[in-house]
Enzyme design. Structure first.
Site, PDB file in Angstrom:
ATOM      1  N   LEU A 164     -32.578 -19.215 -17.822  1.00 45.71           N
ATOM      2  CA  LEU A 164     -32.889 -18.207 -18.826  1.00 45.71           C
ATOM      3  C   LEU A 164     -32.394 -18.641 -20.198  1.00 45.71           C
ATOM      4  O   LEU A 164     -31.242 -19.032 -20.343  1.00 45.71           O
ATOM      5  CB  LEU A 164     -32.248 -16.864 -18.460  1.00 45.71           C
ATOM      6  CG  LEU A 164     -32.565 -16.308 -17.066  1.00 45.71           C
ATOM      7  CD1 LEU A 164     -31.809 -15.001 -16.840  1.00 45.71           C
ATOM      8  CD2 LEU A 164     -34.061 -16.115 -16.890  1.00 45.71           C
ATOM      9  N   LYS A 210     -18.711  -0.424 -18.540  1.00 48.58           N
ATOM     10  CA  LYS A 210     -20.029  -1.052 -18.638  1.00 48.58           C
ATOM     11  C   LYS A 210     -21.035  -0.348 -17.737  1.00 48.58           C
ATOM     12  O   LYS A 210     -22.184  -0.103 -18.131  1.00 48.58           O
ATOM     13  CB  LYS A 210     -19.933  -2.525 -18.275  1.00 48.58           C
ATOM     14  CG  LYS A 210     -21.259  -3.274 -18.350  1.00 48.58           C
ATOM     15  CD  LYS A 210     -21.141  -4.707 -17.854  1.00 48.58           C
ATOM     16  CE  LYS A 210     -20.317  -5.561 -18.788  1.00 48.58           C
ATOM     17  NZ  LYS A 210     -20.317  -6.998 -18.385  1.00 48.58           N
ATOM     18  N   GLU A 240     -30.397 -20.073 -12.332  1.00 48.32           N
ATOM     19  CA  GLU A 240     -31.205 -19.420 -13.362  1.00 48.32           C
ATOM     20  C   GLU A 240     -31.490 -20.407 -14.491  1.00 48.32           C
ATOM     21  O   GLU A 240     -30.709 -21.314 -14.753  1.00 48.32           O
ATOM     22  CB  GLU A 240     -30.494 -18.169 -13.893  1.00 48.32           C
ATOM     23  CG  GLU A 240     -29.064 -18.383 -14.372  1.00 48.32           C
ATOM     24  CD  GLU A 240     -28.978 -18.840 -15.810  1.00 48.32           C
ATOM     25  OE1 GLU A 240     -29.992 -18.721 -16.539  1.00 48.32           O
ATOM     26  OE2 GLU A 240     -27.910 -19.332 -16.206  1.00 48.32           O
ATOM     27  N   GLU A 299     -31.420 -17.383 -23.888  1.00 50.63           N
ATOM     28  CA  GLU A 299     -31.095 -16.164 -24.610  1.00 50.63           C
ATOM     29  C   GLU A 299     -32.111 -15.949 -25.719  1.00 50.63           C
ATOM     30  O   GLU A 299     -32.450 -16.862 -26.462  1.00 50.63           O
ATOM     31  CB  GLU A 299     -29.680 -16.248 -25.180  1.00 50.63           C
ATOM     32  CG  GLU A 299     -28.626 -16.286 -24.089  1.00 50.63           C
ATOM     33  CD  GLU A 299     -27.213 -16.209 -24.639  1.00 50.63           C
ATOM     34  OE1 GLU A 299     -26.945 -15.336 -25.479  1.00 50.63           O
ATOM     35  OE2 GLU A 299     -26.385 -17.038 -24.234  1.00 50.63           O
ATOM     36  N   VAL A 351     -26.773 -12.851 -17.046  1.00 51.34           N
ATOM     37  CA  VAL A 351     -27.641 -13.309 -15.967  1.00 51.34           C
ATOM     38  C   VAL A 351     -27.911 -12.195 -14.970  1.00 51.34           C
ATOM     39  O   VAL A 351     -29.057 -11.964 -14.558  1.00 51.34           O
ATOM     40  CB  VAL A 351     -27.021 -14.531 -15.262  1.00 51.34           C
ATOM     41  CG1 VAL A 351     -27.822 -14.906 -14.012  1.00 51.34           C
ATOM     42  CG2 VAL A 351     -26.959 -15.710 -16.214  1.00 51.34           C
ATOM     43  N   CYS A 405     -24.243 -21.803 -22.163  1.00 52.44           N
ATOM     44  CA  CYS A 405     -24.601 -22.755 -21.113  1.00 52.44           C
ATOM     45  C   CYS A 405     -24.288 -24.205 -21.455  1.00 52.44           C
ATOM     46  O   CYS A 405     -23.493 -24.852 -20.762  1.00 52.44           O
ATOM     47  CB  CYS A 405     -26.096 -22.623 -20.777  1.00 52.44           C
ATOM     48  SG  CYS A 405     -26.532 -21.044 -20.019  1.00 52.44           S
ATOM     49  N   THR A 410     -18.656 -18.169 -14.823  1.00 50.48           N
ATOM     50  CA  THR A 410     -18.065 -19.455 -14.437  1.00 50.48           C
ATOM     51  C   THR A 410     -17.642 -20.194 -15.707  1.00 50.48           C
ATOM     52  O   THR A 410     -18.204 -21.242 -16.036  1.00 50.48           O
ATOM     53  CB  THR A 410     -19.065 -20.311 -13.628  1.00 50.48           C
ATOM     54  OG1 THR A 410     -20.277 -20.471 -14.392  1.00 50.48           O
ATOM     55  CG2 THR A 410     -19.398 -19.655 -12.310  1.00 50.48           C
ATOM     56  N   LEU A 433     -36.221 -31.051 -29.985  1.00 49.75           N
ATOM     57  CA  LEU A 433     -36.110 -32.146 -30.944  1.00 49.75           C
ATOM     58  C   LEU A 433     -36.059 -31.592 -32.360  1.00 49.75           C
ATOM     59  O   LEU A 433     -36.717 -32.105 -33.266  1.00 49.75           O
ATOM     60  CB  LEU A 433     -37.290 -33.119 -30.789  1.00 49.75           C
ATOM     61  CG  LEU A 433     -37.273 -34.008 -29.545  1.00 49.75           C
ATOM     62  CD1 LEU A 433     -38.528 -34.867 -29.478  1.00 49.75           C
ATOM     63  CD2 LEU A 433     -36.030 -34.897 -29.519  1.00 49.75           C
TER      64      LEU A 433
END
Length: 439
Positions: A153, A35, A151, A155, A11, A267, A86, A257
């Site tokens: 978003l 990183k 957010e 992937e 994110v 998520c 989180t 669907l």
């Protein structure tokens, strides 16, 4: 305008690069020195189409920078975004807010002037109030306004989702401070005015709940059509026609669907669980979401049983090719992927698994048992296999020649858990073809 993004994960990195593309001066801070060095050298730690070029362009133009020094990142920033992890907390399923609260305290200590502290991470209702209490305790001398800007978003298409969103949600507190925070964030998103993106201004609690409610609803749609697919198999109906007939109703819509092995990723699993726990804590249980979670987990576990049934009831001594390991195509994300449940059960049942994924094998290897052999390509995975299982619908799997695939295999069993192949074409190639929710 200058902002700071705390966290160079999925994110934070995507959002930071996209804000920089808007013309904003963005400094992304992360505690992982390796990183940060990789990002400075142009190496992107995640797989997301187009992100490498977007990062490189904005670094070159001086709008995007990376650091491990939080004080440096916060200095001069009008808004600081919290984009830290989180994850689900072990034992109870609640969102673990340790990183959010720690980052909020660090930002408060580093702040030198008035700023907006924005939760970009997906956080449960009430988190914004806790963050406000933290910054007021740490810096009673400074006006730090707290806001929520969740957010949305996906992937694999995150850049497009950020640059051309369905909506932007901004939650602030009442009063002069909240009004000032809203003004700052509206200015940040001003480039989206050109394409008339709706900006929904709400209370912080409402903004926090919108994200969870949206993800839970989409997860429920996926789970619903999967159960309808099971019914279709029993009664001889075609789930794709059912889905199409439902989706043409404007009140329902056609997205999410599509039958398959169940939802996964970063998520839906953790957000549905966190919403269910939060609702229980407040005495307003969301039974529909709780059932969605249970049905989705059971579905993944049942897929390995389908493979065994298609192979005559036993997988002992069988070679099974698995195409696709990530939870969806166009990402290397293995979090809560169906493969993490299906592959170990295949191995446990006595199968030797030969797997291939275009982007996810590096992340999959430490997560899957040693009996899994990693192939160089889809035909290599299929070589000598008694059965082939398609778990992730990468485009390169769609384009495979049925005849070449069948020629590479020893046995004729093909289980298409994403319904990407034409049943008649696969049968003509000599396969015993199985799909989801189709006669």
């Amino acid at each position: 305008m200058r902002i700071a993004m705390i966290g160079a994960g999925y994110v934070g990195l995507v959002s930071g690069a996209c804000f920089a593309e808007f013309g904003v001066d963005v400094c992304v801070v992360d505690t992982d020195a390796g990183k940060v060095e990789a990002l400075r050298a142009g190496r992107i730690p995640i797989y997301e189409p187009g992100l490498d070029a977007l990062v490189a362009e904005n670094v070159r133009d001086g709008r995007l920078s990376f650091t491990t020094d939080l004080d440096e990142a916060v200095r001069g920033a009008e808004a600081v975004f919290l984009a830290v992890g989180t994850p689900s907390r072990r034992g109870d399923g609640h969102a673990d807010l340790t990183y959010v609260y720690a980052a909020a305290e660090q930002v408060a200590r580093a702040a030198q002037g008035r700023l907006v502290l924005v939760t970009k991470s997906t956080v449960p209702v009430g988190t914004g109030r806790q963050v406000r209490d933290i910054v007021r305790r740490v810096r009673p001398d400074l006006s730090i306004e707290v806001a929520s800007n969740p957010e949305f978003l996906r992937e694999g298409s995150a850049i497009g989702d950020f640059m051309r969103p369905d909506r932007v949600v901004i939650g602030t507190e009442a009063g002069e401070g909240g009004a000032w925070a809203m003004t700052v964030l509206r200015r940040l998103y001003r480039p989206l005015n050109l394409i008339e993106v709706p900006i929904l201004a709400t209370r912080i609690e409402t903004a926090e709940l919108i994200k969870y409610a949206a993800n839970a609803f989409l997860a429920t749609k996926i789970t619903f059509i999967n159960e309808i697919a099971d019914l279709c198999e029993k009664v001889g109906a075609d789930v794709h026609d059912v889905s199409r007939g439902m989706g043409l109703d404007g009140r329902i819509g056609r997205k999410f669907l599509h039958p398959g092995p169940g939802y996964g990723g970063s998520c839906f699993p953790k957000d549905t669980l966190a919403l269910a726990r939060t609702a229980q804590d407040h005495g307003a249980p969301v039974r529909l979401v709780e059932t969605t979670i249970a049905v989705n987990e059971a579905r993944k576990a049942a897929l390995a049983d389908r493979v065994a049934a298609a192979c005559g009831g036993s997988l002992s001594g069988k070679v099974v090719a698995v195409l696709g390991l990530t939870f969806k195509p166009e990402t290397d994300d293995m979090r809560d992927a169906a493969s993490l449940v299906v592959v170990p059960k295949l191995v446990e049942a006595g199968a030797t698994v030969r797997a291939f994924d275009p982007a996810g094998m590096g992340h999959a290897k430490p997560l899957l048992p040693g009996a899994v052999h990693y192939a160089q390509g889809p035909l290599d995975a299929a070589q000598g296999a008694d059965a082939l299982v398609l778990l992730t619908e990468w485009n390169e799997f769609r384009a495979l020649s049925p005849e070449k695939l069948r020629a590479a295999m020893r046995g004729p069993v093909l289980l298409d858990f994403r319904n990407v192949y034409d049943p008649e074409a696969m049968r003509e190639a000599g396969f015993h073809y199985h799909s989801i929710g189709r006669p």
